[in-house]
Design a protein around this motif. Structure first.
Motif, PDB file in Angstrom:
ATOM      1  N   VAL A  26      34.181 -29.566  21.061  1.00  0.00           N
ATOM      2  CA  VAL A  26      34.597 -28.368  20.747  1.00  0.00           C
ATOM      3  C   VAL A  26      35.328 -27.705  22.270  1.00  0.00           C
ATOM      4  O   VAL A  26      34.396 -27.789  22.925  1.00  0.00           O
ATOM      5  CB  VAL A  26      33.253 -27.350  20.135  1.00  0.00           C
ATOM      6  CG1 VAL A  26      34.269 -25.942  20.020  1.00  0.00           C
ATOM      7  CG2 VAL A  26      32.845 -27.740  18.962  1.00  0.00           C
ATOM      8  N   VAL A  27      36.397 -27.542  22.055  1.00  0.00           N
ATOM      9  CA  VAL A  27      36.955 -27.021  23.298  1.00  0.00           C
ATOM     10  C   VAL A  27      37.080 -25.460  23.276  1.00  0.00           C
ATOM     11  O   VAL A  27      37.112 -24.713  22.203  1.00  0.00           O
ATOM     12  CB  VAL A  27      38.434 -27.433  23.309  1.00  0.00           C
ATOM     13  CG1 VAL A  27      39.059 -27.283  25.004  1.00  0.00           C
ATOM     14  CG2 VAL A  27      38.696 -28.765  23.137  1.00  0.00           C
ATOM     15  N   ILE A  28      36.644 -25.086  24.448  1.00  0.00           N
ATOM     16  CA  ILE A  28      36.353 -23.507  24.783  1.00  0.00           C
ATOM     17  C   ILE A  28      37.150 -22.849  26.032  1.00  0.00           C
ATOM     18  O   ILE A  28      37.260 -23.768  26.945  1.00  0.00           O
ATOM     19  CB  ILE A  28      35.031 -23.380  25.109  1.00  0.00           C
ATOM     20  CG1 ILE A  28      34.198 -23.888  23.805  1.00  0.00           C
ATOM     21  CG2 ILE A  28      34.640 -22.016  25.313  1.00  0.00           C
ATOM     22  CD1 ILE A  28      32.737 -23.912  24.201  1.00  0.00           C
ATOM     23  N   CYS A  29      37.624 -21.770  25.863  1.00  0.00           N
ATOM     24  CA  CYS A  29      38.430 -21.041  26.979  1.00  0.00           C
ATOM     25  C   CYS A  29      38.174 -19.482  26.913  1.00  0.00           C
ATOM     26  O   CYS A  29      37.238 -19.102  26.391  1.00  0.00           O
ATOM     27  CB  CYS A  29      39.744 -21.550  27.154  1.00  0.00           C
ATOM     28  SG  CYS A  29      40.845 -20.500  25.699  1.00  0.00           S
ATOM     29  N   ARG A  30      39.034 -18.826  27.560  1.00  0.00           N
ATOM     30  CA  ARG A  30      38.974 -17.277  27.537  1.00  0.00           C
ATOM     31  C   ARG A  30      39.202 -16.575  26.297  1.00  0.00           C
ATOM     32  O   ARG A  30      38.295 -16.050  25.645  1.00  0.00           O
ATOM     33  CB  ARG A  30      39.728 -16.829  28.608  1.00  0.00           C
ATOM     34  CG  ARG A  30      39.415 -15.372  28.534  1.00  0.00           C
ATOM     35  CD  ARG A  30      40.582 -14.775  29.567  1.00  0.00           C
ATOM     36  NE  ARG A  30      40.499 -13.075  29.542  1.00  0.00           N
ATOM     37  CZ  ARG A  30      39.495 -12.349  29.942  1.00  0.00           C
ATOM     38  NH1 ARG A  30      38.209 -13.046  30.715  1.00  0.00           N
ATOM     39  NH2 ARG A  30      39.288 -11.061  29.585  1.00  0.00           N
ATOM     40  N   ALA A  31      40.330 -16.905  25.712  1.00  0.00           N
ATOM     41  CA  ALA A  31      40.886 -16.311  24.690  1.00  0.00           C
ATOM     42  C   ALA A  31      41.201 -17.062  23.125  1.00  0.00           C
ATOM     43  O   ALA A  31      41.706 -16.873  22.445  1.00  0.00           O
ATOM     44  CB  ALA A  31      42.060 -15.375  24.925  1.00  0.00           C
ATOM     45  N   GLY A  32      40.983 -18.501  23.510  1.00  0.00           N
ATOM     46  CA  GLY A  32      41.187 -19.381  22.497  1.00  0.00           C
ATOM     47  C   GLY A  32      42.761 -19.868  22.246  1.00  0.00           C
ATOM     48  O   GLY A  32      42.882 -20.040  21.356  1.00  0.00           O
ATOM     49  N   VAL A  33      43.387 -19.632  23.619  1.00  0.00           N
ATOM     50  CA  VAL A  33      44.777 -20.224  23.654  1.00  0.00           C
ATOM     51  C   VAL A  33      44.890 -21.332  24.106  1.00  0.00           C
ATOM     52  O   VAL A  33      45.445 -22.407  23.928  1.00  0.00           O
ATOM     53  CB  VAL A  33      45.618 -18.836  23.929  1.00  0.00           C
ATOM     54  CG1 VAL A  33      47.096 -19.446  24.528  1.00  0.00           C
ATOM     55  CG2 VAL A  33      45.558 -17.822  23.189  1.00  0.00           C
ATOM     56  N   ARG A  34      44.262 -21.427  25.717  1.00  0.00           N
ATOM     57  CA  ARG A  34      44.169 -22.550  26.335  1.00  0.00           C
ATOM     58  C   ARG A  34      43.500 -23.619  25.665  1.00  0.00           C
ATOM     59  O   ARG A  34      43.953 -24.988  25.723  1.00  0.00           O
ATOM     60  CB  ARG A  34      43.714 -22.367  27.689  1.00  0.00           C
ATOM     61  CG  ARG A  34      44.534 -21.882  28.939  1.00  0.00           C
ATOM     62  CD  ARG A  34      43.661 -21.524  29.983  1.00  0.00           C
ATOM     63  NE  ARG A  34      43.327 -20.288  30.043  1.00  0.00           N
ATOM     64  CZ  ARG A  34      42.375 -19.767  31.030  1.00  0.00           C
ATOM     65  NH1 ARG A  34      41.840 -20.680  31.804  1.00  0.00           N
ATOM     66  NH2 ARG A  34      41.787 -18.786  30.864  1.00  0.00           N
ATOM     67  N   SER A  35      42.386 -23.459  24.951  1.00  0.00           N
ATOM     68  CA  SER A  35      41.701 -24.448  24.336  1.00  0.00           C
ATOM     69  C   SER A  35      42.420 -24.979  23.119  1.00  0.00           C
ATOM     70  O   SER A  35      42.306 -26.368  23.040  1.00  0.00           O
ATOM     71  CB  SER A  35      40.475 -23.963  23.764  1.00  0.00           C
ATOM     72  OG  SER A  35      40.666 -22.635  22.863  1.00  0.00           O
ATOM     73  N   VAL A  36      43.408 -24.502  22.710  1.00  0.00           N
ATOM     74  CA  VAL A  36      44.493 -25.010  21.636  1.00  0.00           C
ATOM     75  C   VAL A  36      45.378 -26.192  22.354  1.00  0.00           C
ATOM     76  O   VAL A  36      45.333 -27.111  21.904  1.00  0.00           O
ATOM     77  CB  VAL A  36      45.202 -23.988  20.887  1.00  0.00           C
ATOM     78  CG1 VAL A  36      46.004 -24.834  19.954  1.00  0.00           C
ATOM     79  CG2 VAL A  36      44.252 -23.233  19.834  1.00  0.00           C
ATOM     80  N   THR A  37      45.598 -25.629  23.516  1.00  0.00           N
ATOM     81  CA  THR A  37      46.619 -26.569  24.219  1.00  0.00           C
ATOM     82  C   THR A  37      45.694 -27.913  24.449  1.00  0.00           C
ATOM     83  O   THR A  37      46.386 -29.056  24.346  1.00  0.00           O
ATOM     84  CB  THR A  37      47.043 -25.968  25.649  1.00  0.00           C
ATOM     85  OG1 THR A  37      47.867 -24.868  25.160  1.00  0.00           O
ATOM     86  CG2 THR A  37      47.980 -26.759  26.411  1.00  0.00           C
ATOM     87  N   ALA A  38      44.471 -27.752  25.182  1.00  0.00           N
ATOM     88  CA  ALA A  38      43.696 -28.908  25.672  1.00  0.00           C
ATOM     89  C   ALA A  38      43.177 -29.645  24.274  1.00  0.00           C
ATOM     90  O   ALA A  38      43.186 -30.960  24.552  1.00  0.00           O
ATOM     91  CB  ALA A  38      42.200 -28.169  26.290  1.00  0.00           C
ATOM     92  N   ALA A  39      42.984 -29.020  23.262  1.00  0.00           N
ATOM     93  CA  ALA A  39      42.631 -29.804  22.073  1.00  0.00           C
ATOM     94  C   ALA A  39      43.618 -30.648  21.746  1.00  0.00           C
ATOM     95  O   ALA A  39      43.494 -31.677  21.240  1.00  0.00           O
ATOM     96  CB  ALA A  39      42.008 -28.860  20.922  1.00  0.00           C
TER      97      ALA A  39
END
Ligand SMILES: [Fe+2]
Length: 345
Positions: A302-315
């Motif tokens: 599960v990838v996690i960031c501040r607002a759920g935007v960078r985590s989508v890029t990382a995923a």
């Protein structure tokens, strides 16, 4: 002094205090940063604050670069996904600059992090309310219904004489008024919420050219030359899980790897991090993933960031590297905290 600095379709506003010592720049664009520095130097202005009204998708923001060059803080709404926003703003907050005040109105809809700024007899509406138009609501987390509410309940509650200064204008207008937009904005005037949503969801506009080339660096503060950003379809196919689902998975047997891709100062900052979350900042992910995350190629991550935007890029990047069971935590640590789930700092 009040001035629009670009003379183009993208609007950047400079406001200064009465004595002309202190200044605010709203929505700087990257290609004009040197021009802004020139104007500030010529007038001997001290830049007190840089504000982006939202995460821009159609051009590169100059906020981060201007901040680095001047040491001035960037302010954006708390939903803004970028890592180096020094001041996170809330609805109703007041920003004092010299002898004037900017009042923040949270006006989501064009994006989830859209704000408008009231200053005296005028309001800076970003891309929420444009002159005889509205900003599109069909990308970057937009929501036409929310936008209608922002316009009709927050902006139209201002006095009719309030001058409207948007972040864009494509037809050569400089400003409008709240009264004029109330009576004759063709998208909003006389339209119900349902009619507005129907209209906005069927505009049939093509995506702006190079949207990801602007949006991804604006969201991540990583230059496109430094990382291979995923395509829109790769981003759109990333699976999402709510914070509650992630909490349940983390507490169960076969807990997934929780991968936090924020900057180290965010991991230990006000939002904290989830216990056991492993930190690899997004900018380092492509070079570190193969070596450090190899054992997790076939397991749940599960990838996690501040607002759920960078985590989508990382995923999407990890999926491209052959990781099979990747998902992104929706709404990031903002929603995790809002759900009252436990954090460590
Ligand atoms: Fe915009």
């Amino acid at each position: 002094m009040f001035r629009e600095l670009n003379n183009g379709k993208c609007k950047t506003y400079l406001l200064t205090s009465e004595g002309m010592e202190r200044a605010v720049i709203i929505d700087p664009i990257k290609e004009r940063v040197e021009r802004y520095l020139g104007v500030l130097a010529y007038h001997r202005l001290k830049l007190d604050l840089i504000v982006d009204t939202h995460t821009h998708a159609d051009h590169r923001s100059g906020a981060h670069e201007l901040s680095q060059l001047t040491g001035t803080a960037v302010a954006m709404h708390r939903r803004a996904p970028a890592p180096h926003v020094a001041m996170h703003l809330e609805d109703g907050q007041r920003l004092i600059v010299g002898d004037f005040e900017l009042k923040v109105l949270y006006t989501p809809g064009h994006t989830p992090d859209s704000i408008s700024l009231c200053a005296g007899d005028r309001v800076f509406t970003g891309d929420c309310l444009l002159i005889h138009g509205t900003g599109r609501a069909d990308f970057a987390g937009g929501d036409a219904g929310e936008q209608y509410d922002s316009i009709t309940q927050k902006l139209f509650a201002l006095p009719d004489s309030t001058l409207v200064y948007p972040a864009h204008d494509y037809r050569g207008h400089l400003h409008s008024t709240i009264g004029e937009e109330k009576s004759s904005n063709p998208r909003v005037a006389g339209h119900s919420r349902e009619a507005y949503v129907e209209l906005m969801n069927n505009l049939g506009l093509p995506l702006p050219e190079g949207i990801q080339e602007a949006l991804q660096p604006n969201q991540t503060e990583i230059e496109a030359a430094a990382i291979h950003f995923p395509t829109l379809s790769q981003l759109n196919s990333v699976r999402q899980r709510s914070p509650a689902e992630v909490a349940a998975l983390a507490a169960g047997a076969n807990a997934p790897l929780l991968l936090d891709v924020r900057e180290p100062e965010e991991y230990t900052g006000e939002l904290g991090h989830i216990a056991s979350a492993r930190l690899i900042p997004l900018r380092e992910l492509p070079s570190r993933a193969e070596a450090e995350l190899m054992p997790f190629k076939g397991t749940d991550v599960v990838v996690i960031c501040r607002a759920g935007v960078r985590s989508v890029t990382a995923a999407a990047i990890l999926t491209g590297l052959g990781f099979e069971k990747i998902c992104s935590m929706q709404g990031g640590m903002l929603d995790w905290n809002d759900a009252g789930l436990p954090v460590e700092r």
